[in-house]
Design a protein around this motif. Structure first.
Motif, PDB file in Angstrom:
ATOM      1  N   GLN A 295       0.945  -1.354  -0.049  1.00  0.00           N
ATOM      2  CA  GLN A 295       0.059   0.119   0.039  1.00  0.00           C
ATOM      3  C   GLN A 295       0.913   0.960   0.087  1.00  0.00           C
ATOM      4  O   GLN A 295       1.855   1.432   0.819  1.00  0.00           O
ATOM      5  CB  GLN A 295      -1.083   0.164   1.317  1.00  0.00           C
ATOM      6  N   ILE A 296       0.797   2.147  -1.049  1.00  0.00           N
ATOM      7  CA  ILE A 296       1.788   3.199  -1.199  1.00  0.00           C
ATOM      8  C   ILE A 296       0.725   4.482  -1.023  1.00  0.00           C
ATOM      9  O   ILE A 296      -0.184   4.686  -1.548  1.00  0.00           O
ATOM     10  CB  ILE A 296       2.119   3.256  -2.685  1.00  0.00           C
ATOM     11  N   ALA A 297       1.273   5.397  -0.127  1.00  0.00           N
ATOM     12  CA  ALA A 297       0.893   6.770  -0.006  1.00  0.00           C
ATOM     13  C   ALA A 297       0.858   7.661  -1.168  1.00  0.00           C
ATOM     14  O   ALA A 297       0.018   8.537  -1.316  1.00  0.00           O
ATOM     15  CB  ALA A 297       1.200   7.191   1.247  1.00  0.00           C
ATOM     16  N   LEU A 298       2.087   7.677  -1.517  1.00  0.00           N
ATOM     17  CA  LEU A 298       2.655   8.701  -2.572  1.00  0.00           C
ATOM     18  C   LEU A 298       3.951   8.272  -3.144  1.00  0.00           C
ATOM     19  O   LEU A 298       4.697   7.646  -2.381  1.00  0.00           O
ATOM     20  CB  LEU A 298       2.385   9.860  -2.001  1.00  0.00           C
ATOM     21  N   PHE A 299       4.217   8.896  -4.456  1.00  0.00           N
ATOM     22  CA  PHE A 299       5.586   8.783  -4.858  1.00  0.00           C
ATOM     23  C   PHE A 299       6.040  10.201  -4.906  1.00  0.00           C
ATOM     24  O   PHE A 299       5.447  11.306  -5.636  1.00  0.00           O
ATOM     25  CB  PHE A 299       5.591   8.239  -6.093  1.00  0.00           C
ATOM     26  N   ALA A 300       7.103  10.435  -4.242  1.00  0.00           N
ATOM     27  CA  ALA A 300       7.866  11.784  -4.282  1.00  0.00           C
ATOM     28  C   ALA A 300       9.159  11.979  -5.014  1.00  0.00           C
ATOM     29  O   ALA A 300      10.106  10.819  -4.691  1.00  0.00           O
ATOM     30  CB  ALA A 300       7.925  12.301  -2.862  1.00  0.00           C
ATOM     31  N   ILE A 301       9.253  12.708  -6.112  1.00  0.00           N
ATOM     32  CA  ILE A 301      10.270  12.642  -7.109  1.00  0.00           C
ATOM     33  C   ILE A 301      11.095  13.846  -6.728  1.00  0.00           C
ATOM     34  O   ILE A 301      10.776  14.896  -7.050  1.00  0.00           O
ATOM     35  CB  ILE A 301      10.000  12.442  -8.492  1.00  0.00           C
ATOM     36  N   ASP A 302      12.239  13.687  -5.794  1.00  0.00           N
ATOM     37  CA  ASP A 302      12.929  14.895  -5.341  1.00  0.00           C
ATOM     38  C   ASP A 302      13.950  15.329  -6.626  1.00  0.00           C
ATOM     39  O   ASP A 302      14.289  14.341  -7.110  1.00  0.00           O
ATOM     40  CB  ASP A 302      13.587  14.501  -4.069  1.00  0.00           C
TER      41      ASP A 302
ATOM     42  N   PRO B 188      -1.469   4.069 -11.441  1.00  0.00           N
ATOM     43  CA  PRO B 188      -2.265   5.087 -11.606  1.00  0.00           C
ATOM     44  C   PRO B 188      -2.970   5.723 -10.710  1.00  0.00           C
ATOM     45  O   PRO B 188      -3.377   6.941 -10.771  1.00  0.00           O
ATOM     46  CB  PRO B 188      -3.161   4.431 -12.934  1.00  0.00           C
ATOM     47  N   ARG B 189      -3.246   5.188  -9.672  1.00  0.00           N
ATOM     48  CA  ARG B 189      -3.866   5.771  -8.630  1.00  0.00           C
ATOM     49  C   ARG B 189      -3.174   6.284  -7.399  1.00  0.00           C
ATOM     50  O   ARG B 189      -3.815   6.662  -6.137  1.00  0.00           O
ATOM     51  CB  ARG B 189      -5.138   4.612  -7.996  1.00  0.00           C
ATOM     52  N   VAL B 190      -1.819   6.107  -7.555  1.00  0.00           N
ATOM     53  CA  VAL B 190      -1.202   6.654  -6.406  1.00  0.00           C
ATOM     54  C   VAL B 190      -0.457   8.159  -6.799  1.00  0.00           C
ATOM     55  O   VAL B 190      -0.013   8.356  -7.647  1.00  0.00           O
ATOM     56  CB  VAL B 190       0.168   5.884  -6.069  1.00  0.00           C
ATOM     57  N   PRO B 191      -0.777   9.062  -6.000  1.00  0.00           N
ATOM     58  CA  PRO B 191      -0.312  10.306  -6.288  1.00  0.00           C
ATOM     59  C   PRO B 191       0.973  10.434  -6.643  1.00  0.00           C
ATOM     60  O   PRO B 191       1.939  10.000  -5.720  1.00  0.00           O
ATOM     61  CB  PRO B 191      -1.023  11.251  -5.326  1.00  0.00           C
ATOM     62  N   ARG B 192       1.588  11.300  -7.232  1.00  0.00           N
ATOM     63  CA  ARG B 192       2.847  11.835  -7.647  1.00  0.00           C
ATOM     64  C   ARG B 192       3.022  13.181  -7.360  1.00  0.00           C
ATOM     65  O   ARG B 192       2.607  13.978  -7.774  1.00  0.00           O
ATOM     66  CB  ARG B 192       3.487  11.119  -8.844  1.00  0.00           C
TER      67      ARG B 192
ATOM     68  N   LEU C 162       7.672  12.978 -17.101  1.00  0.00           N
ATOM     69  CA  LEU C 162       7.103  12.194 -15.862  1.00  0.00           C
ATOM     70  C   LEU C 162       5.730  11.885 -16.175  1.00  0.00           C
ATOM     71  O   LEU C 162       5.054  11.332 -15.161  1.00  0.00           O
ATOM     72  CB  LEU C 162       7.692  12.887 -14.465  1.00  0.00           C
ATOM     73  N   CYS C 163       4.997  12.231 -17.164  1.00  0.00           N
ATOM     74  CA  CYS C 163       3.773  12.124 -17.516  1.00  0.00           C
ATOM     75  C   CYS C 163       2.872  12.840 -16.309  1.00  0.00           C
ATOM     76  O   CYS C 163       1.966  12.081 -15.808  1.00  0.00           O
ATOM     77  CB  CYS C 163       3.444  10.396 -17.537  1.00  0.00           C
ATOM     78  N   LEU C 164       3.206  13.655 -16.033  1.00  0.00           N
ATOM     79  CA  LEU C 164       2.333  14.617 -14.848  1.00  0.00           C
ATOM     80  C   LEU C 164       1.466  15.727 -15.580  1.00  0.00           C
ATOM     81  O   LEU C 164       1.328  16.851 -15.092  1.00  0.00           O
ATOM     82  CB  LEU C 164       3.269  15.395 -14.052  1.00  0.00           C
ATOM     83  N   ASP C 165       0.651  15.300 -16.519  1.00  0.00           N
ATOM     84  CA  ASP C 165      -0.198  15.855 -17.561  1.00  0.00           C
ATOM     85  C   ASP C 165      -1.216  16.661 -16.611  1.00  0.00           C
ATOM     86  O   ASP C 165      -1.669  17.798 -16.911  1.00  0.00           O
ATOM     87  CB  ASP C 165      -0.703  15.363 -18.757  1.00  0.00           C
ATOM     88  N   ASN C 166      -1.680  15.962 -15.694  1.00  0.00           N
ATOM     89  CA  ASN C 166      -2.679  16.533 -14.840  1.00  0.00           C
ATOM     90  C   ASN C 166      -2.285  17.053 -13.597  1.00  0.00           C
ATOM     91  O   ASN C 166      -3.223  17.359 -12.470  1.00  0.00           O
ATOM     92  CB  ASN C 166      -3.954  15.481 -14.507  1.00  0.00           C
TER      93      ASN C 166
END
Length: 615
Positions: free
Chosen positions: A144-151, A178-182, A201-205
């Motif tokens: 279970q992943i809360a989020l991905f943070a790309i520092d 796809p359901r994990v916020p980045r 990073l495919c952060l279009d939205n």
């Protein structure tokens, strides 16, 4: 240092409110700037791109949502040293954090993996290469992943100064989870790099959170290079016992400078890519852990360094771009307390930097952008106006009034009336269709019949040869300063062609004057940086208590084998010294004194305050 704190049961408590976590875990009275909006976005499951200056509180934007969302926050970080320090900082807050990297032994890695599978981690720090390993991704599929943070997200951009190809693979996260916020975070990115972050990073939205790039606690100073070692020593004598970074372009200069400082009685260590890896790591750890140590380094050092009490950054050589300069100087004063920067530059630096660009083997369009970035930095070096205004303008930010805390504000530069020359330059841009770069325009103004000039019949223009009052160097400086002033814009999509900005209309029509910088002597320029930054905020009694608290912090740090700032930042100690709390309840109101730190260190701090009051 323990890889993990004692593990808690896997069962998750009810989702806490972000402001409650901010207060009880981090010991902070409220959010700063856009932190609240970022946290709200990510906690709700949305993607975000966060651009905040170093020291602006980016880490909180993913650490706090990781505690408010079910699961573990996965933090992608490029450096082992940064992971280690951030894990130590999380442990001090009472959180379960770990890192997976090559510095761990086999059993240590197995322990971290087991904790991850058991759902016992709040945060896991990992390098992009390890994250994208098939077996690691398969393990995350079951987690279970809360989020991905790309520092340090600017590493994804080929236009950035720290481009790392392995960051490009992180786009896979969008498809696989796809359901994990980045959330992608960086301290500096120009418009091109921002678009690269979004696209690659495919952060279009993703919602863009663009904070002010201003670091008002940092003083900027730029001085012509003359006897750089002497200039450096003069600067350092105003900073006894303080930590700082001295950047040099070459490894040889790093070694020579570190040796010179040691011979002058200053505690300094070298750092560059060719040092023995074990020694290089030892020097970095010493810089992070010790107070009052100066690290002399190439740009191989620094990205992601989380040391808040760096009081100064010096560049003995010209950086490659304004982005690199901003990123590197931003390592000073992360704690918000006064800090200084000094850049020494000379024509030989410029020649060498341009040679590096031409010999880099990069495609022509990349070289063109790199040349423009170097020119933008030179424009800031040459400006007669506020340097902070010029730096912020490069990042698309307007500052209404001069800052009052840079060398040009404190010691205004000598200027000359460049109105006529500026009108000639603007006329040359317009008459050539706003389609040519600086070199061609200077040839036109000087009346040089190059093949390009004759091919376009520009020797027939009224502006051909009207600019002989300046030489090639003088015209180059004028164009750079007009760019910094916002009168001229660079069109990178048109091969670096110069275009006239709307703000130039009154100048071209003779309705507004232009005064530009005249270079001053190194002796006069040095006077602007000899006086240490002001801003000492404590009276004599509070200063004495502050030093007592620093000594006690150093003792605690040695006992635990962590850097002193991991326990308390200087700002927290300064607040304690100023307010002198007498109870645990009052101490708990100090920013940075969260619940765990209050339980762990509260009695020790109160005892130090009481003892200091008796002396």
């Amino acid at each position: 240092m323990d890889i993990l704190r004692p593990l808690r049961p896997a069962a998750q408590p009810a989702t806490p409110h972000p402001e409650t976590v901010l207060r009880t875990v981090f010991g902070l009275p409220g959010f700063r700037g856009q932190q609240a909006a970022v946290v709200e976005r990510v906690v709700a499951g949305g993607d975000a791109i966060v651009l905040m200056p170093t020291g602006g509180g980016k880490s909180l934007c993913y650490q706090l949502p990781s505690l408010c969302r079910p699961g573990v926050g996965i933090v992608i970080s490029p450096l082992i040293a940064l992971m280690r320090n951030q894990v130590a900082a999380m442990h001090q807050l009472g959180l379960n954090a770990a890192a997976l990297n090559s510095s761990l032994s086999g059993p240590e890695r197995a322990k971290v993996r087991a904790s991850l599978r058991a759902g016992q981690l709040d945060l896991l720090y990992v390098a992009p290469e390890r994250l994208m390993m098939p077996d690691f991704l398969e393990m995350l599929d079951e987690t279970q992943i809360a989020l991905f943070a790309i520092d340090e997200a600017h590493c994804v951009s080929q236009w950035g100064h720290d481009f790392r190809p392995e960051y490009l693979q992180l786009a896979e996260l969008a498809r696989r989870f796809p359901r994990v916020p980045r959330i992608a975070l960086t301290a500096t990115a120009d418009m091109q790099s921002r678009e690269d972050i979004r696209r690659r990073l495919c952060l279009d939205n993703a919602e863009l959170f663009l904070a002010s790039f201003d670091r008002p606690n940092i003083r900027y100073a730029v001085v012509p290079k003359a006897a750089p070692q002497r200039q450096l020593l003069s600067f350092l004598r105003a900073h006894p016992g303080e930590s700082g970074i001295v950047y040099c372009l070459s490894r040889a200069t790093v070694e020579q400078t570190a040796a010179f400082l040691k011979a002058s009685g200053i505690n300094a260590l070298p750092y560059h890519a060719k040092l023995d890896p074990e020694l290089r790591s030892k020097h970095q750890d010493a810089f992070l852990a010790e107070e009052g140590l100066i690290l002399v380094a190439t740009v191989a050092f620094g990205m992601g360094i989380d040391k808040p009490d760096v009081r100064f950054v010096v560049h003995l050589d010209l950086p490659g771009s304004l982005e690199a300069f901003y990123q590197e100087t931003g390592r000073a004063g992360r704690d918000g307390m006064p800090a200084e920067t000094l850049l020494l530059y000379g024509m030989q630096d410029l020649v060498f930097r341009r040679q590096m660009i031409e010999q880099s083997g990069s495609p022509p369009d990349v070289k063109r952008v790199e040349r423009a970035k170097l020119d933008a930095l030179l424009g800031v070096c040459e400006t007669a106006s506020c340097r902070r205004q010029a730096i912020l303008a490069h990042f698309g930010e307007t500052m209404a009034q001069p800052c009052g805390n840079c060398d040009t504000c404190l010691t205004p530069a000598e200027t000359w009336d460049a109105t006529t020359a500026a009108r000639k330059a603007l006329s040359a841009i317009l008459r050539t269709g706003q389609s040519f770069g600086t070199g061609h325009l200077v040839d036109l103004l000087l009346g040089v019949k190059t093949d390009k000039i004759t091919r376009f019949n520009h020797d027939q223009l009224p502006t051909f040869g009207v600019g002989t009052e300046l030489d090639r160097k003088g015209w180059g400086s004028l164009f750079r300063q007009l760019i910094v002033r916002g009168l001229i814009e660079v069109n990178h999509d048109a091969f670096g062609a110069l275009c006239m900005a709307a703000a130039a209309e009154p100048v071209l029509r003779g309705q507004e004057q232009v005064h530009l910088r005249r270079e001053r002597s190194p002796r006069a320029a040095n006077a602007a940086v000899k006086k240490k930054t002001g801003g000492e905020m404590l009276d004599a009694a509070a200063s004495a208590l502050y030093e007592t608290l620093r000594a006690e912090r150093a003792r605690l740090a040695r006992e635990q084998g962590v850097p002193a700032y991991i326990i308390f930042h200087d700002t927290t100690l300064a607040a304690i010294a100023a307010m002198r709390p007498a109870t645990l309840e009052a101490l708990g109101e100090i920013p940075g004194m969260g619940r765990t730190k209050l339980d762990r260190y509260g009695a020790t701090v109160l005892a130090a305050i009481t003892l200091a009051g008796k002396t």
